[in-house]
Design a protein around this motif. Structure first.
Motif, PDB file in Angstrom:
ATOM      1  N   UNK A 183       0.840  -1.201   0.612  1.00  0.00           N
ATOM      2  CA  UNK A 183       0.043  -0.696   0.433  1.00  0.00           C
ATOM      3  C   UNK A 183       0.844   1.409  -0.398  1.00  0.00           C
ATOM      4  N   UNK A 184       2.209   1.169   0.108  1.00  0.00           N
ATOM      5  CA  UNK A 184       2.790   2.172   0.615  1.00  0.00           C
ATOM      6  C   UNK A 184       3.414   2.289  -0.472  1.00  0.00           C
ATOM      7  N   UNK A 185       4.377   1.431  -1.130  1.00  0.00           N
ATOM      8  CA  UNK A 185       5.457   1.727  -2.406  1.00  0.00           C
ATOM      9  C   UNK A 185       4.775   2.436  -2.760  1.00  0.00           C
ATOM     10  N   UNK A 186       3.838   1.685  -3.633  1.00  0.00           N
ATOM     11  CA  UNK A 186       3.271   1.965  -4.771  1.00  0.00           C
ATOM     12  C   UNK A 186       2.106   2.891  -5.076  1.00  0.00           C
ATOM     13  N   UNK A 187       1.053   2.935  -3.844  1.00  0.00           N
ATOM     14  CA  UNK A 187       0.618   3.967  -3.680  1.00  0.00           C
ATOM     15  C   UNK A 187      -0.139   5.250  -2.847  1.00  0.00           C
ATOM     16  N   UNK A 188       1.725   5.238  -2.208  1.00  0.00           N
ATOM     17  CA  UNK A 188       2.368   6.753  -1.680  1.00  0.00           C
ATOM     18  C   UNK A 188       1.543   6.712   0.077  1.00  0.00           C
ATOM     19  N   UNK A 189       0.553   6.196   0.482  1.00  0.00           N
ATOM     20  CA  UNK A 189      -0.139   5.732   1.289  1.00  0.00           C
ATOM     21  C   UNK A 189       1.061   5.877   2.339  1.00  0.00           C
ATOM     22  N   UNK A 190       0.305   6.541   3.586  1.00  0.00           N
ATOM     23  CA  UNK A 190       1.231   6.953   4.752  1.00  0.00           C
ATOM     24  C   UNK A 190       0.759   5.868   5.730  1.00  0.00           C
ATOM     25  N   UNK A 191       1.464   4.727   5.525  1.00  0.00           N
ATOM     26  CA  UNK A 191       1.443   3.658   6.330  1.00  0.00           C
ATOM     27  C   UNK A 191       2.387   3.250   8.026  1.00  0.00           C
TER      28      UNK A 191
END
Lengths: 578, 578
Positions: free
Chosen positions: A178-186
């Motif tokens: 979720x964080x690498x591709x979608x730039x979601x703060x995880x």
């Protein structure tokens, strides 16, 4: 004799493998697979790569290597296997050899008789015992429906912040996805003291945490989730732990699975207290007409000799073939596992087999740990990189108990772990590892490969030549307690040591190893010496020199500065030799 | 007791390893290394990477991992080991326990007494029995002097064309080194029928040849060098084979090495007919005060039970430690080898262990071969690539005899080979390989890993389910002889099959496997069917369907179209699924 019928409950991984093997060996058998889902025979382990976008289309997880969809029609036409989807196995009548089924579309019941029954009922995800998990933005990662729903939320830009609860393999993979591709703060939250708690000991785990944090994932360990609270607006929510509130648009729980042994248990088959179906080496349950394999059984652990639950697609596939062979009249056995494990976490690979140090101690072994950080190929070869391996051995028998490692080069690491698995499974010793034959060429290995070096190090520890200190003990006694009775003796060159001498003053003494013989007088006689180099090799040499000179109050810091830095315990200098 | 002295003859690989181990365990021992060269303790296996420029400086091959030059002074100061360079060991007086030395600088002789003697005299390169090899542009690759001279010629632009004689590992590495970086037009010549003849069987070897040729290296096998003829001008020369004249500015011969057992033999120690020193498991020669290891000894082959010469830096290092332990009063043993091997050839890696099919047959085994081409990780994972593995097993005992492979992903391949080594060494069976535990995660392995698939395939062959044809047999009977009695049944999809149907007409029949059950009537009953898919998996399924329908005159082409194309037997279509 009437045509033999094999009924298989569960059509993912083990089920299809067993079904196809039976049909290949016995085309005359009637083989029927039953599954409550409409999706069958998918690669569930690929879900994080679908969510991340590495795998663009869900159908890729349901296709053969030659790009055919593994649909019920495919199994019928290409394999001669009948498939009943959206059909739940309700109960087994063992006396009549009949399976009671419920058709989920019509909610009708029917019976299906069998000659052989295969239970491939998989596992059930654990549920956190906290309120609020029924929120529509809280997901598990247990099937393709979850996968599709999570990706859909990400793809439509509905997720700015995510909280992953559970820092096991799936939690780590989902954090990356979720964080690498979608730039979601995880955020990644776990109740345990470190990530990948079942697999890694603390120092390698801290290397993984450090990497997760470098890649922008916040890691909160030793933290208990208390509640998931719906937000007032736009569907967001708050994960409340015992330490903080974490706002999120998406919550994923990945807190392990347990064997799904319900059907077996209700039919009176032997199950373990954890619910895993008990099978013999031929993978027969306590009813010889009923076989079971995959995530719903427990298997023998080669190191402990005990049953354990080890849900892995690889075991399911191998066991499926064994069941197929046996039902077709052959003889094949599954003898157990050492719990081989691998996971990719961003650019870092983690792999392990056997027991961690912690697990070995709680199993009652007199466990000893060796840590080696060394180039993964010839140190002069341009693409070489440092690999970290830790070995757990039994002091008295010198048996290998476990190995774990962290490396940026996943194939090189996994290959090393796999090479040790046969030794672990056959109760090999440290000497077997020291002498293990590793194919050598500078682009792929060192002449004294890191695996051999690991065996050598363990031997030297067991034989009392190498007296070691764990990096975490160094952190506690030198960095945290900062006792004036303890001095770090840095035997590297002055350029590497300088920033440390500057930072720690009198407590950090630099005497390069090659000059140590002449400078023994410069050493404080009344202090405890923590001997340090970049990896633990020169410091071992120095330790022996000290002991030969009668200085017994010295220890070698395992893994050296490299371990301390990779685990995020200390960061000072920028320019470091290996 | 007087101070014990250990004298070590030879200061590369084994010598330094033994010397340092002894000093670590017994700092009171006097350890002296003697070497006729001025260069010591260098990584000779790194020479091709120095020549290519991957390693920029010769000193990198003589340095520790922490960038210290392993000079005589380094050994004295850091290790407490005395070193005598440019000093040749002339003879051993075993009765008096004295070594006679000649100082090459002064041409004076002296004696050095020993308590323990270690022979680390290495190997001698073989010489081609042809005239003209004394030309100054003809080199071997046996030490750093050769390396420096070759690189100097390349660096000053004096080489436009090179001929490498000998297509073993070093020949292949040197072909890459001179052609890839320096743009030299390069030929590789070998008397054998294919490259890497001692290690690979023909099909994998042809994949390597194909790759060499793709990268611009001309490969001439089954070709005997007759003479090297000096050119009339500018120092160039001509290599005359039985088939052609090859002009060159640089000639490198790499036609194998033999153990250097002269000193041992002249001292009356037991040596093999090939000149290898005979040692026991503790690496003692027939004189218990004299140890030997590395390239000058022969070791037990775990598969054949015979002595063989296996010159590898890795064995030398491991044996050096064992000798050190034993001389220091410990007990360590070297039990043998399965001949693990790896080499990088441009972008392709080759690795092997145990016996090739050819070697197994000539050792008298009833050998059977399985060939599998499969993705090296989950087939849906984006970086997956096809790996080729071949397995050799004994028909009667089902014992594993050897494994070999070719892959673009070297670490993944070498890791697979290493994982099988413990099985080979302990006389494991095909079932052990089928059930081998391989750490699973989609970025690193398939759920049914290629290693397990290889075991499964071999089982299916041994059990008579899979009746196979080797790709070279397919080439002969279908492509070359083109017998009208033989038809290729291509069970792939029509898109893949179309170019083949176009090329071969009636002799190439396309019936996709999933439609085969309905179309059995379309098959010619009077022809031999060669069943083909891209890798051998679907064709196996089809073969079983044919046999179940009573069509016994069919075989499965192992490795399918992928093998045939990779080995350069046929190239038609551009767009191919795996």
């Amino acid at each position: 004799m009437a045509r033999q019928r094999v009924v298989i409950v569960g059509a993912v991984a083990l089920g299809p493998k067993a079904a196809c093997r039976i049909k290949r060996l016995r085309p005359d058998f009637d083989v029927v697979m039953v599954d409550q889902d409409q999706y069958i025979s998918y690669g569930g382990c690929g879900i994080p790569y679908y969510v991340s976008g590495d795998v663009s289309d869900l159908s890729a997880l349901m296709s053969t290597s030659f790009h055919m969809l593994r649909t019920p029609e495919f199994f019928e036409k290409a394999k001669g296997v009948r498939v009943m989807t959206r059909t739940r196995a309700e109960a087994i009548d063992r006396r009549r050899k009949v399976l009671r089924l419920r058709r989920l579309e019509t909610q009708t019941e029917e019976e299906l008789s069998y000659d052989y029954l295969v239970l491939a009922t998989g596992s059930v995800p654990n549920t956190l015992p906290v309120p609020g998990l029924d929120h529509p933005r809280v997901f598990r990662v247990s099937n393709l429906h979850d996968a599709a729903a999570i990706k859909e939320m990400l793809a439509k830009g509905a997720v700015g912040r995510a909280v992953i609860i559970g820092a096991g393999a799936i939690g780590c993979e989902m954090a990356e996805a979720v964080s690498d591709m979608w730039g979601v703060e995880t955020c990644l939250v776990d109740i345990a003291s470190h990530v990948l708690p079942g697999v890694l000991d603390s120092v390698p785990a801290r290397m993984v945490s450090e990497h997760l944090q470098e890649r922008g994932v916040a890691v909160y360990t030793e933290e208990t989730v208390r509640e998931v609270i719906p937000g007032s607006e736009d569907g967001s929510l708050t994960v409340r732990t015992d330490k903080r509130d974490l706002d999120a648009d998406l919550v994923i729980t990945a807190v392990g699975v347990r064997p799904n042994g319900r059907l077996a248990r209700e039919a009176g088959l032997l199950v373990t207290p954890r619910g895993g179906i008990v099978v013999n080496e031929r993978l027969q349950t306590s009813d010889p007409w009923i076989y079971a394999g995959g995530d719903c059984i427990e298997v023998m652990h080669h190191i402990t000799g005990k049953l354990f639950h080890f849900p892995q697609g690889s075991l399911a596939n191998r066991q499926g073939r064994i069941i197929g062979t046996n039902i077709a009249g052959g003889h094949a056995t599954f003898e157990g596992s050492v719990g081989s494990f691998a996971v990719k976490v961003f650019d870092l690979a983690v792999a392990a087999a056997g027991l961690s140090f912690k697990a070995a101690c709680s199993e009652g072994f007199d466990a000893v740990q060796a840590l080696v950080i060394q180039a993964d190929r010839a140190h002069f070869y341009p693409t070489q990189d440092l690999m970290t391996l830790a070995l757990v051995v039994d002091r008295r028998t010198r048996r290998l108990l476990g190995i774990q490692g962290v490396s940026r080069n996943g194939d090189a690491l996994v290959g090393r772990i796999n090479a040790v698995v046969p030794l672990l499974a056959r109760h090999g010793t440290v000497e077997d590892l020291s002498n293990l034959e590793v194919a050598y060429s500078p682009p792929f290995a060192s002449a004294m490969d890191i695996l051999n070096a690991l065996g050598n190090t363990a031997e030297n520890i067991l034989d009392g030549h190498n007296v070691t200190m764990d990096p975490e003990d160094f952190e506690r006694c030198f960095l945290q307690e900062a006792s004036p009775e303890v001095v770090c003796l840095d035997v590297r060159g002055p350029r590497n040591a300088a920033p440390f001498v500057e930072a720690f003053g009198d407590r950090w003494l630099n005497i390069p190893q090659e000059t140590l013989a002449e400078r023994l007088d410069a050493l404080p006689k009344d202090k405890r010496l923590l001997v340090m180099c970049n990896s633990g090799v020169r410091s071992y040499e120095a330790l022996l020199q000290l002991r030969a000179a009668g200085l017994e109050n010295a220890v070698n810091v395992q893994g050296g500065v490299a371990a301390i830095k990779k685990a995020g315990m200390l960061s000072l200098d920028k320019d470091e030799d290996t």
